[in-house]
Design a protein around this motif. Structure first.
Motif, PDB file in Angstrom:
ATOM      1  N   ALA A   6       0.835  -1.210   0.000  1.00 35.19           N
ATOM      2  CA  ALA A   6       0.000   0.000   0.000  1.00 35.19           C
ATOM      3  C   ALA A   6       0.863   1.251   0.000  1.00 35.19           C
ATOM      4  O   ALA A   6       0.568   2.230  -0.705  1.00 35.19           O
ATOM      5  N   MET A   7       1.945   1.234   0.774  1.00 36.71           N
ATOM      6  CA  MET A   7       2.853   2.387   0.833  1.00 36.71           C
ATOM      7  C   MET A   7       3.565   2.589  -0.497  1.00 36.71           C
ATOM      8  O   MET A   7       3.743   3.729  -0.950  1.00 36.71           O
ATOM      9  N   VAL A   8       3.961   1.492  -1.114  1.00 36.92           N
ATOM     10  CA  VAL A   8       4.621   1.565  -2.418  1.00 36.92           C
ATOM     11  C   VAL A   8       3.699   2.202  -3.446  1.00 36.92           C
ATOM     12  O   VAL A   8       4.093   3.103  -4.199  1.00 36.92           O
ATOM     13  N   LYS A  14       1.744   9.354  -5.768  1.00 36.66           N
ATOM     14  CA  LYS A  14       2.131  10.738  -5.441  1.00 36.66           C
ATOM     15  C   LYS A  14       3.131  11.266  -6.471  1.00 36.66           C
ATOM     16  O   LYS A  14       3.016  12.419  -6.922  1.00 36.66           O
ATOM     17  N   LEU A  15       4.093  10.446  -6.847  1.00 36.48           N
ATOM     18  CA  LEU A  15       5.084  10.870  -7.837  1.00 36.48           C
ATOM     19  C   LEU A  15       4.419  11.181  -9.172  1.00 36.48           C
ATOM     20  O   LEU A  15       4.775  12.151  -9.854  1.00 36.48           O
ATOM     21  N   ILE A  16       3.442  10.356  -9.558  1.00 35.13           N
ATOM     22  CA  ILE A  16       2.730  10.577 -10.817  1.00 35.13           C
ATOM     23  C   ILE A  16       1.960  11.895 -10.769  1.00 35.13           C
ATOM     24  O   ILE A  16       1.991  12.684 -11.717  1.00 35.13           O
TER      25      ILE A  16
END
Length: 205
Positions: A6-8, A14-16
């Motif tokens: 889930a964190m990954v 977020k990066l996208i």
């Protein structure tokens, strides 16, 4: 080693989104990996864990944009409804989305600075996903005997193109919008009636 999936996924999303916003404000060519790292509060090493280069991030942004445009259609295609109900809902929603899609493409133009090649790319992605989801419904209908296989084979070749032709219809005054809705209903009734093994009669027939 335990990996929090889930964190990954959250970090990748977020990066996208950060990259998408930077592409909007700075343009694709003017955005660097350092810019994305700084804006996301992530180090360059973290970014390269998820993406090898800016092109991969750009492709992920395109995929995200196209996924958002077909997300509700996917829900219908993956539902437990009967194929006839699925197809009716799919066509009705897609036709209703037509005016929104025109607006969305205008937003995407800003995202990619009116780059025709990139606009064509995202249109193709959306088109391919629409076709794939529609084929899931049609295949299910043929398999369970709801749809005639021969009529479905003919339908596959043109129905998404027809839907795209409706996208600019109904934009204008209330009378034109009402006429557009009636045309939408007639189109859906025609398609369902034509491919159903047991012909579906409309209320007027």
């Amino acid at each position: 080693m335990f990996i929090n999936i889930a964190m990954v996924l959250k970090t990748r999303e977020k990066l996208i989104e950060v990259a998408r916003q930077l592409f909007v404000h700075k343009g694709l060519e003017n955005t660097t990996m350092n810019d994305i790292a700084n804006a996301s509060d992530k180090g360059r090493r973290t970014i390269y864990t998820y993406f090898r280069n800016k092109k991969e991030i750009y492709n992920a942004v395109l995929e995200h944009e196209s996924d958002m445009m077909v997300s509700k259609l996917r829900e219908i295609a993956m539902s437990a409804d009967e194929p006839v109900v699925q197809l009716t809902k799919f066509l009705a929603l897609r036709l209703e989305q037509g005016r929104t899609i025109v607006t969305t493409y205008t937003t995407i133009k800003n995202l990619f600075k009116f780059d025709v090649k990139r606009m064509d790319r995202i249109r193709r992605l959306v088109h391919d996903k629409e076709v794939s989801l529609l084929n899931i419904i049609l295949d299910r209908g043929v398999d369970d005997g709801s749809f005639d296989a021969g009529r479905v084979a003919l339908l596959r070749g043109f129905v998404v193109k027809c839907l795209q032709c409706f996208d600019f219809d109904g934009i204008g005054d209330a009378a034109r919008l009402e006429n557009s809705r009636q045309a939408n209903n007639d189109f859906i009734n025609f398609i369902i009636s034509d491919i159903s093994v047991v012909k579906t009669r409309t209320a007027d027939s």
